[in-house]
Write a protein that holds these residues in place. Structure first.
Motif, PDB file in Angstrom:
ATOM      1  N   THR A  68       0.834  -1.013  -0.019  1.00  0.00           N
ATOM      2  CA  THR A  68       0.092  -0.087   0.087  1.00  0.00           C
ATOM      3  C   THR A  68       0.920   1.172   0.172  1.00  0.00           C
ATOM      4  O   THR A  68       0.563   2.062  -0.763  1.00  0.00           O
ATOM      5  N   MET A  91       2.691   2.286  -3.155  1.00  0.00           N
ATOM      6  CA  MET A  91       2.029   3.017  -4.192  1.00  0.00           C
ATOM      7  C   MET A  91       2.156   4.579  -4.199  1.00  0.00           C
ATOM      8  O   MET A  91       1.570   5.495  -5.212  1.00  0.00           O
ATOM      9  N   VAL A 139      -0.502   9.811 -10.269  1.00  0.00           N
ATOM     10  CA  VAL A 139      -0.319   8.346 -10.240  1.00  0.00           C
ATOM     11  C   VAL A 139       0.867   7.739 -10.665  1.00  0.00           C
ATOM     12  O   VAL A 139       1.596   8.136 -11.638  1.00  0.00           O
ATOM     13  N   LYS A 140       0.981   6.541 -10.201  1.00  0.00           N
ATOM     14  CA  LYS A 140       2.112   5.774 -10.551  1.00  0.00           C
ATOM     15  C   LYS A 140       1.593   4.677 -11.291  1.00  0.00           C
ATOM     16  O   LYS A 140       1.279   3.484 -11.044  1.00  0.00           O
ATOM     17  N   ARG A 149       4.516   0.424 -12.834  1.00  0.00           N
ATOM     18  CA  ARG A 149       5.013  -0.148 -11.489  1.00  0.00           C
ATOM     19  C   ARG A 149       6.332  -0.522 -11.495  1.00  0.00           C
ATOM     20  O   ARG A 149       6.959  -0.468 -10.384  1.00  0.00           O
ATOM     21  N   ASP A 152      10.998  -1.344  -7.100  1.00  0.00           N
ATOM     22  CA  ASP A 152       9.620  -1.945  -7.784  1.00  0.00           C
ATOM     23  C   ASP A 152       9.546  -3.424  -7.953  1.00  0.00           C
ATOM     24  O   ASP A 152       8.429  -3.971  -7.685  1.00  0.00           O
ATOM     25  N   GLU A 201       3.962  -8.463  -3.902  1.00  0.00           N
ATOM     26  CA  GLU A 201       2.405  -8.792  -4.615  1.00  0.00           C
ATOM     27  C   GLU A 201       2.127 -10.139  -4.683  1.00  0.00           C
ATOM     28  O   GLU A 201       1.347 -10.791  -4.674  1.00  0.00           O
ATOM     29  N   ASN A 261      -5.107  -4.669 -10.498  1.00  0.00           N
ATOM     30  CA  ASN A 261      -3.602  -4.404 -11.076  1.00  0.00           C
ATOM     31  C   ASN A 261      -3.390  -4.974 -12.266  1.00  0.00           C
ATOM     32  O   ASN A 261      -2.357  -4.712 -13.026  1.00  0.00           O
ATOM     33  N   GLN A 307      -7.522   4.502 -10.850  1.00  0.00           N
ATOM     34  CA  GLN A 307      -6.326   4.244  -9.857  1.00  0.00           C
ATOM     35  C   GLN A 307      -6.726   4.737  -8.506  1.00  0.00           C
ATOM     36  O   GLN A 307      -6.355   4.394  -7.593  1.00  0.00           O
ATOM     37  N   ASN A 322      -6.985   3.126  -5.068  1.00  0.00           N
ATOM     38  CA  ASN A 322      -6.278   3.638  -3.777  1.00  0.00           C
ATOM     39  C   ASN A 322      -6.994   3.730  -2.424  1.00  0.00           C
ATOM     40  O   ASN A 322      -6.804   3.213  -1.503  1.00  0.00           O
TER      41      ASN A 322
END
Length: 661
Positions: free
Chosen positions: A70, A73, A293-294, A297, A303, A310, A358, A389, A393
């Motif tokens: 979390t 991000m 926003v990213k 990823r 990353d 993940e 995702n 996104q 979030n």
């Protein structure tokens, strides 16, 4: 009829009904509720605690993994990028605009001044601070020299048809045109003006973006659309051409300005939407959405670490699904009667949605990048990805919140947590009754405020604003001057009576309900000896076993027999002394009980508590086949002193009560 209980000295010494003491039975340990000792927990409770502790450790690993994902991000760079872009496009003016900024727009003419001035100045950076012309690669713009403008900007408007509102007959001779507020059914899709391009013809857009909810309407995704060219000069010429040919009309209800940029330094996309609403009342309402926003990823080594987290997260979710399926198959409908099981289902469902989004986001960004690289003269619609996104979030934030709340499931065996949960469950009915009374008064004041101040005070302009404003008044955040200015008579009356009824009366009633219930629960727990097996005991046992295995501490079987016999002798001596003193205390207490009629009522209450709570059985039922240790002997000695002191206190209190009567 209940069987007669044996005398106190027999129960404390472990004697049976015949009064014969078992030769190898020592004096039992006192209960935790009265003294310093604690009863030995049953094997089932110890096993339950071990299982709970094991599940807690596994869940902490899952929670740590979820928090890493979390917080991976988001970053502080998102805030700074939003702040910079907000200052550039919302607060900056230019000499051509005459000091007009986006926030200060008030008419259609102001919109054109902003579009031809601050907007173009912010989109196209072709000169350095010393007016040196920059070398632009592939005719692209770099906002603030660091943010690449992706494709081109897009401007879109929505209109309503003429004659969509009713005119009173007296005014029909004076008014020939009437444009209502925006509604989807009243939307004007007919071509207008020059009728030779997308800016003059309605374009239907099949986008996954949600409709935009503005101040005065819910707007669809279609409209009359045009894009700005790659150069600042050509963009200026196009805007001037549209202004001269009246692209904005009386039926225009909203204009959207959309563009996107990418900052490679921090690997962030910034998607900006500027919204200008033209309500049916006239004037202009402005709003904006700036999303950093990213979307890409997997770029840095960190990353890829997040990617491994993940994968771990997916494995945890699969494990939780299997566990839930097994429990549902075993318990069937009983499974859904527990609040904690519903919380497990909620966390798993949100996690599945997060995993699905995702995957979708990664694939969609790749497709958009291919389209952008193939043609840089079109508008790349990153807004729908950015909006989803943001929803993603928010969903993850809610998931993390419930994941932390779930920790209470594993610590509910703690005495303090049990008291708190018992307090809330016991006063639930009182709180529900109080809530009904509270919200009746609260909404009555909200309607009064909306009807009296709604047309003049912004905080009371809508019923929702009235509700939030009243909560702010409760917290001490209010503006009394605006209320008094709106209505000099009802304003002070509304404010004073609301503060008195809600703040001084209702809130104190709520606190009184909680405090009284907590006092009752705490008193009940003081009467009932605690049978809980504290987690510190389990950790201490595990630590002692580890020391024994490491040969840093002797086990009970390795203790010297002389030490055991010494402890046995002390235990026997203590038992004999106790048996001599207890008959005296028992006789004195019995004599005083006969002289005080109220003592029988106390005994009846104790009997009721013993029947209601089986855990409060006599001390003689808790026995052990082994002799007590010196430490336990000291505990028993202190307990006896405390018991004698408590008996003296009870006798003195009873004496004072009887003297008053």
């Amino acid at each position: 009829m209940e069987p007669r209980r044996p005398p106190l000295e027999q129960r404390l010494s472990g004697a049976g009904a015949g009064g014969v003491q078992h030769p190898h039975r020592p004096l039992p340990l006192p209960c935790a509720g009265l003294g310093v000792g604690r009863p030995r927990p049953s094997y089932s409770k110890e096993l339950e605690l071990r299982t709970t502790l094991r599940e807690l450790l596994v869940y902490i690993v899952f929670l740590t993994d979820l928090c890493i994902l979390t917080f991976g991000m988001v970053s502080t760079d998102m805030y700074y990028l939003n702040k910079v872009m907000s200052h550039l496009f919302l607060e900056t003016s230019s000499s051509e605009a005459g000091g007009i900024t986006f926030r200060s727009l008030g008419s259609t003419a102001d919109f054109w001044k902003f579009a031809e001035g601050p907007l173009l100045d912010g989109l196209y950076w072709d000169k350095w601070y010393n007016n040196m012309t920059l070398t632009i690669q592939k005719n692209s713009s770099h906002i603030y020299y660091e943010n690449l403008l992706l494709g081109v900007a897009q401007i879109r408007q929505l209109k309503v048809r003429n004659g969509t509102c009713s005119i009173y007959p007296y005014f029909q001779t004076f008014l020939k045109e009437c444009y209502c507020e925006y509604r989807y059914r009243a939307e004007d899709r007919s071509a207008f003006g020059l009728k030779n391009g997308s800016e003059w013809k309605y374009v239907s857009v099949s986008s996954l973006s949600p409709w935009y909810w503005g101040y005065v309407g819910l707007y669809s995704n279609g409209g009359f659309i045009f894009t700005l060219p790659k150069s600042k000069q050509k963009s200026m010429e196009k805007l001037v051409f549209l202004r001269q040919n009246s692209w904005l009309t009386r039926g225009t209800r909203v204009v959207f300005i959309d563009f996107s940029m990418y900052n490679a330094n921090v690997n962030l996309f910034c998607i900006i939407r500027l919204v200008v609403e033209f309500p049916a009342t006239g004037g202009v309402l402005t709003s904006s959405h700036i999303y950093s926003v990213k979307l890409l990823r997997y770029v840095t080594y960190y990353d890829y670490f997040l990617a491994s987290c993940e994968i771990t997260f997916c494995l945890f979710v699969i494990t939780f699904i299997i566990q839930a399926a097994i429990k549902i198959a075993k318990l069937k409908t009983e499974y859904f009667r527990s609040v904690w099981n519903w919380l497990d289902i909620l966390v798993v469902m949100i996690s599945i949605l997060a995993i699905a989004f995702n995957i979708y986001r990664t694939v969609e960004v790749s497709l958009l990048m291919e389209e952008l690289l193939s043609n840089s003269s079109v508008y790349p619609d990153f807004y729908f990805l950015a909006s989803w996104q943001v929803h993603y979030n928010n969903m993850i934030a809610v998931n993390v919140f419930f994941a932390w709340i779930k920790i209470f499931k594993y610590i509910r065996f703690n005495k303090t947590m049990t008291q708190l949960s018992s307090t809330l469950s016991r006063c639930a009915k009182d709180i529900i009754g109080f809530a009904i009374m509270f919200f009746i008064i609260f909404f009555a004041y909200a309607q009064l405020g909306y009807l009296v101040f709604g047309s003049q005070v912004d905080e009371f302009s809508t019923f929702q604003n009235c509700i939030f404003t009243q909560f702010r008044i409760i917290l001490g955040d209010f503006n009394f001057a605006t209320i008094e200015e709106a209505n000099s008579i009802l304003g002070p009356i509304y404010f004073i009576t609301f503060v008195f009824c809600v703040f001084f009366v209702l809130l104190n009633m709520f606190l009184a309900i909680i405090n009284d219930t907590y006092s009752e629960v705490k008193a009940d727990f003081a009467l009932i000896p605690s049978q809980e097996f504290v987690i510190s005991d389990l950790i201490r046992q595990m630590f002692n076993k580890a020391l024994v295995k490491l040969k840093l501490k002797k086990s009970e079987t390795d203790i010297n027999p002389e030490e055991k016999s010494l402890g046995s002798e002390k235990s026997t001596e203590f038992s004999a002394t106790t048996r001599k003193d207890i008959p005296r205390l028992s006789k004195e207490s019995t004599a005083e009980a006969k002289s005080y009629p109220k003592l029988s009522q106390v005994q009846k209450r104790k009997e009721n508590i013993r029947q209601k709570h089986p855990s409060t059985e006599d001390f003689g039922s808790v026995t052990s086949e082994s002799s007590i240790s010196p430490e336990e002997f000291q505990q028993l000695f202190r307990y006896t002193a405390e018991l004698e002191k408590k008996l003296d206190d009870v006798n003195r209190k009873l004496g004072r009560i009887m003297k008053k009567k």
